[in-house]
Design a protein around this motif. Structure first.
Motif, PDB file in Angstrom:
ATOM      1  N   PHE A  22       0.843  -1.190   0.000  1.00  0.00           N
ATOM      2  CA  PHE A  22       0.000   0.000   0.000  1.00  0.00           C
ATOM      3  C   PHE A  22       0.881   1.243   0.000  1.00  0.00           C
ATOM      4  O   PHE A  22       2.045   1.209   0.395  1.00  0.00           O
ATOM      5  N   PHE A  23       0.301   2.333  -0.485  1.00  0.00           N
ATOM      6  CA  PHE A  23       0.999   3.613  -0.448  1.00  0.00           C
ATOM      7  C   PHE A  23       1.208   4.007   1.009  1.00  0.00           C
ATOM      8  O   PHE A  23       0.256   3.999   1.794  1.00  0.00           O
ATOM      9  N   THR A  24       2.439   4.340   1.366  1.00  0.00           N
ATOM     10  CA  THR A  24       2.728   4.668   2.757  1.00  0.00           C
ATOM     11  C   THR A  24       3.662   5.862   2.846  1.00  0.00           C
ATOM     12  O   THR A  24       4.276   6.268   1.860  1.00  0.00           O
ATOM     13  N   LYS A  25       3.765   6.438   4.030  1.00  0.00           N
ATOM     14  CA  LYS A  25       4.602   7.611   4.243  1.00  0.00           C
ATOM     15  C   LYS A  25       6.079   7.223   4.236  1.00  0.00           C
ATOM     16  O   LYS A  25       6.468   6.209   4.831  1.00  0.00           O
ATOM     17  N   TRP A  26       6.898   8.052   3.618  1.00  0.00           N
ATOM     18  CA  TRP A  26       8.339   7.816   3.591  1.00  0.00           C
ATOM     19  C   TRP A  26       8.917   7.761   5.005  1.00  0.00           C
ATOM     20  O   TRP A  26       9.847   6.991   5.281  1.00  0.00           O
ATOM     21  N   GLU A  27       8.348   8.532   5.929  1.00  0.00           N
ATOM     22  CA  GLU A  27       8.885   8.604   7.291  1.00  0.00           C
ATOM     23  C   GLU A  27       8.872   7.253   8.002  1.00  0.00           C
ATOM     24  O   GLU A  27       9.658   7.023   8.932  1.00  0.00           O
TER      25      GLU A  27
ATOM     26  N   ALA B 243       6.560  10.528  -9.968  1.00  0.00           N
ATOM     27  CA  ALA B 243       7.585   9.702 -10.607  1.00  0.00           C
ATOM     28  C   ALA B 243       7.968   8.527  -9.718  1.00  0.00           C
ATOM     29  O   ALA B 243       8.149   7.394 -10.195  1.00  0.00           O
ATOM     30  N   GLU B 244       8.105   8.776  -8.400  1.00  0.00           N
ATOM     31  CA  GLU B 244       8.461   7.709  -7.473  1.00  0.00           C
ATOM     32  C   GLU B 244       7.346   6.668  -7.388  1.00  0.00           C
ATOM     33  O   GLU B 244       7.601   5.461  -7.362  1.00  0.00           O
ATOM     34  N   ALA B 245       6.093   7.142  -7.336  1.00  0.00           N
ATOM     35  CA  ALA B 245       4.956   6.223  -7.282  1.00  0.00           C
ATOM     36  C   ALA B 245       4.871   5.391  -8.553  1.00  0.00           C
ATOM     37  O   ALA B 245       4.601   4.188  -8.524  1.00  0.00           O
ATOM     38  N   ARG B 246       5.103   6.030  -9.694  1.00  0.00           N
ATOM     39  CA  ARG B 246       5.080   5.323 -10.978  1.00  0.00           C
ATOM     40  C   ARG B 246       6.149   4.231 -11.018  1.00  0.00           C
ATOM     41  O   ARG B 246       5.891   3.101 -11.436  1.00  0.00           O
ATOM     42  N   LYS B 247       7.340   4.568 -10.548  1.00  0.00           N
ATOM     43  CA  LYS B 247       8.440   3.601 -10.534  1.00  0.00           C
ATOM     44  C   LYS B 247       8.103   2.410  -9.650  1.00  0.00           C
ATOM     45  O   LYS B 247       8.327   1.248 -10.029  1.00  0.00           O
TER      46      LYS B 247
ATOM     47  N   GLY C  47      -6.765  10.778  -7.181  1.00  0.00           N
ATOM     48  CA  GLY C  47      -5.444  10.803  -7.801  1.00  0.00           C
ATOM     49  C   GLY C  47      -4.654   9.512  -7.698  1.00  0.00           C
ATOM     50  O   GLY C  47      -4.096   9.033  -8.686  1.00  0.00           O
ATOM     51  N   GLY C  48      -4.573   8.935  -6.499  1.00  0.00           N
ATOM     52  CA  GLY C  48      -3.776   7.722  -6.308  1.00  0.00           C
ATOM     53  C   GLY C  48      -4.310   6.547  -7.096  1.00  0.00           C
ATOM     54  O   GLY C  48      -3.549   5.806  -7.727  1.00  0.00           O
ATOM     55  N   LEU C  49      -5.635   6.351  -7.063  1.00  0.00           N
ATOM     56  CA  LEU C  49      -6.242   5.246  -7.807  1.00  0.00           C
ATOM     57  C   LEU C  49      -6.085   5.455  -9.303  1.00  0.00           C
ATOM     58  O   LEU C  49      -5.787   4.510 -10.046  1.00  0.00           O
ATOM     59  N   ALA C  50      -6.260   6.695  -9.763  1.00  0.00           N
ATOM     60  CA  ALA C  50      -6.108   6.984 -11.191  1.00  0.00           C
ATOM     61  C   ALA C  50      -4.690   6.683 -11.651  1.00  0.00           C
ATOM     62  O   ALA C  50      -4.482   6.119 -12.737  1.00  0.00           O
ATOM     63  N   LEU C  51      -3.704   7.038 -10.826  1.00  0.00           N
ATOM     64  CA  LEU C  51      -2.313   6.768 -11.173  1.00  0.00           C
ATOM     65  C   LEU C  51      -2.055   5.268 -11.259  1.00  0.00           C
ATOM     66  O   LEU C  51      -1.429   4.785 -12.214  1.00  0.00           O
ATOM     67  N   ALA C  52      -2.546   4.520 -10.265  1.00  0.00           N
ATOM     68  CA  ALA C  52      -2.346   3.069 -10.262  1.00  0.00           C
ATOM     69  C   ALA C  52      -2.996   2.414 -11.471  1.00  0.00           C
ATOM     70  O   ALA C  52      -2.408   1.528 -12.111  1.00  0.00           O
ATOM     71  N   LEU C  53      -4.212   2.845 -11.819  1.00  0.00           N
ATOM     72  CA  LEU C  53      -4.897   2.274 -12.973  1.00  0.00           C
ATOM     73  C   LEU C  53      -4.212   2.663 -14.278  1.00  0.00           C
ATOM     74  O   LEU C  53      -4.161   1.881 -15.230  1.00  0.00           O
ATOM     75  N   ASN C  54      -3.665   3.873 -14.324  1.00  0.00           N
ATOM     76  CA  ASN C  54      -2.955   4.328 -15.520  1.00  0.00           C
ATOM     77  C   ASN C  54      -1.729   3.469 -15.785  1.00  0.00           C
ATOM     78  O   ASN C  54      -1.415   3.132 -16.930  1.00  0.00           O
ATOM     79  N   ILE C  55      -1.034   3.080 -14.715  1.00  0.00           N
ATOM     80  CA  ILE C  55       0.208   2.316 -14.848  1.00  0.00           C
ATOM     81  C   ILE C  55      -0.072   0.823 -14.968  1.00  0.00           C
ATOM     82  O   ILE C  55       0.548   0.119 -15.775  1.00  0.00           O
ATOM     83  N   LEU C  56      -1.026   0.333 -14.184  1.00  0.00           N
ATOM     84  CA  LEU C  56      -1.210  -1.112 -14.040  1.00  0.00           C
ATOM     85  C   LEU C  56      -2.508  -1.624 -14.654  1.00  0.00           C
ATOM     86  O   LEU C  56      -2.686  -2.840 -14.783  1.00  0.00           O
ATOM     87  N   GLY C  57      -3.406  -0.734 -15.024  1.00  0.00           N
ATOM     88  CA  GLY C  57      -4.778  -1.119 -15.354  1.00  0.00           C
ATOM     89  C   GLY C  57      -4.931  -2.255 -16.329  1.00  0.00           C
ATOM     90  O   GLY C  57      -5.705  -3.191 -16.092  1.00  0.00           O
TER      91      GLY C  57
ATOM     92  N   CYS D  63       5.108   1.311  -8.770  1.00  0.00           N
ATOM     93  CA  CYS D  63       4.036   0.517  -9.377  1.00  0.00           C
ATOM     94  C   CYS D  63       4.561  -0.346 -10.516  1.00  0.00           C
ATOM     95  O   CYS D  63       4.199  -1.522 -10.642  1.00  0.00           O
ATOM     96  N   GLU D  64       5.423   0.222 -11.353  1.00  0.00           N
ATOM     97  CA  GLU D  64       5.968  -0.521 -12.487  1.00  0.00           C
ATOM     98  C   GLU D  64       6.792  -1.724 -12.034  1.00  0.00           C
ATOM     99  O   GLU D  64       6.802  -2.772 -12.682  1.00  0.00           O
ATOM    100  N   GLN D  65       7.468  -1.588 -10.891  1.00  0.00           N
ATOM    101  CA  GLN D  65       8.276  -2.689 -10.380  1.00  0.00           C
ATOM    102  C   GLN D  65       7.413  -3.870  -9.936  1.00  0.00           C
ATOM    103  O   GLN D  65       7.896  -5.005  -9.887  1.00  0.00           O
ATOM    104  N   LEU D  66       6.150  -3.609  -9.627  1.00  0.00           N
ATOM    105  CA  LEU D  66       5.257  -4.690  -9.203  1.00  0.00           C
ATOM    106  C   LEU D  66       4.905  -5.623 -10.353  1.00  0.00           C
ATOM    107  O   LEU D  66       4.497  -6.769 -10.122  1.00  0.00           O
ATOM    108  N   LEU D  67       5.050  -5.160 -11.588  1.00  0.00           N
ATOM    109  CA  LEU D  67       4.582  -5.929 -12.736  1.00  0.00           C
ATOM    110  C   LEU D  67       5.379  -7.203 -12.984  1.00  0.00           C
ATOM    111  O   LEU D  67       4.969  -8.042 -13.788  1.00  0.00           O
ATOM    112  N   SER D  68       6.505  -7.365 -12.311  1.00  0.00           N
ATOM    113  CA  SER D  68       7.315  -8.567 -12.514  1.00  0.00           C
ATOM    114  C   SER D  68       6.831  -9.740 -11.663  1.00  0.00           C
ATOM    115  O   SER D  68       7.441 -10.809 -11.692  1.00  0.00           O
TER     116      SER D  68
END
Length: 312
Positions: A121-126, A165-169, A211-221, A171-176
């Motif tokens: 899940f999306f989480t805080k960097w801290e 950009a970080e979120a996109r990266k 925004g977050g769901l749209a980004l995930a669907l754009n990359i992984l949909g 998400c893309e790494q999950l595709l493997s």
């Protein structure tokens, strides 16, 4: 102090000590290997290392599930899954969920460990500074976001693009591999105060953020097997994290359904196309209205308070 109160206090202390001991032990047992294997990726990426880490993490989470089943057996689970939703450990899923408590993540893990791929899940960097757990998030591919205020972004607009950009990266790494990517669409935990401040049109939910769901669907949909919507209800009141692990949560209700993706969802650009953005938000708002009605139905069905007689 009466005998019943003494017994109740003893049981609570005993439960707390058991849970704390087992969780600490499992963290020390599985945390270092996950971290050590993750560090090897600095020198060489390996699918085998990734798979081993996922297996170790699932065993780590399975210990929590064992505690729930054997140390907290008084918690009753009401789990319903739509027939058309065929989940399996080799699938690829985007998961949306309402958010009320830190217990929600434990509920997700309890349901998912034996039914779905490891949930990120999306989480805080801290959170990366939490020993073992924070580093495990990073190693296991959790999208970790550095949240910036509107004033910070106004001064440095590139900060927004950097997060995307970080979120996109991530998400893309999950595709493997098989994956479940969880998005708490409300963006924060529900409280009556937040509900009032938002003037939310939903009875049980905060307004959804697209925004977050749209980004995930754009990359992984076009790569996912299903968009899954999970609804969590605590019929006897929203618990704090400590309440759950002390065995003070009588019931948890979980409902999962498959959300069909309209063809236009995968054909637009949320960041640049305003018309698409409006349409996407309307679509998500409808899903949220359906979820709101579902929560009402679940609460009505489980309106009868749990009693010692019903437990017996």
């Amino acid at each position: 102090m009466s005998t019943d109160k003494k017994q109740g206090l003893f049981k609570k202390v005993s439960t707390g000590l058991t849970v704390a001991s087992v969780v600490t032990g499992s963290t020390l047992l599985f945390g270092p290997p996950v971290l050590a294997l993750g560090l090897t990726k600095l020198f060489k990426k390996s699918a085998k290392v990734d798979q081993t880490n996922i297996e170790l993490t699932n065993r780590w989470l399975s210990i929590n599930n064992w505690l729930i089943d054997h140390v907290l057996p008084q918690t009753q689970w009401d789990i319903q899954v739509d027939e058309q939703l065929n989940l399996n450990l080799q699938g690829r899923y985007i998961l949306t969920c309402n958010h009320q408590s830190w217990v929600d993540t434990t509920v997700n893990q309890y349901f998912g460990v034996s039914r779905m791929p490891l949930t990120r899940f999306f989480t805080k960097w801290e959170l990366i500074f939490i020993p073992f757990i924070g580093q495990a998030f990073k190693i296991l591919g959790f999208p970790m976001m550095k949240r910036h205020s509107k004033s910070q972004i106004a001064k440095r607009p590139e900060l927004k693009n950097r997060d995307i950009a970080e979120a996109r990266k991530a998400c893309e790494q999950l595709l493997s591999q098989p994956f479940t990517l969880l998005n708490y669409v409300e963006g924060t935990r529900f409280t009556p105060e937040k509900h009032r401040q938002q003037k939310s049109s939903y009875q049980h939910l905060l307004k959804p953020k697209s925004g977050g769901l749209a980004l995930a669907l754009n990359i992984l949909g076009d790569q996912v097997d299903a968009l899954v919507d999970m609804t969590i209800v605590y019929p006897d009141g929203v618990p704090k994290y400590g309440n759950f692990w002390l065995g003070e949560v009588p019931r948890v209700a979980v409902h999962l359904r498959k959300i069909e993706l309209p063809t236009w969802i995968l054909q637009g650009d949320y960041e640049t196309d305003r018309e698409y953005r409006v349409q996407f938000h309307q679509w998500l708002s409808q899903i949220w209205h359906e979820k709101d009605q579902l929560i009402t139905q679940i609460k009505t069905r489980l309106a009868q308070p749990i009693t010692q007689e019903s437990i017996a």
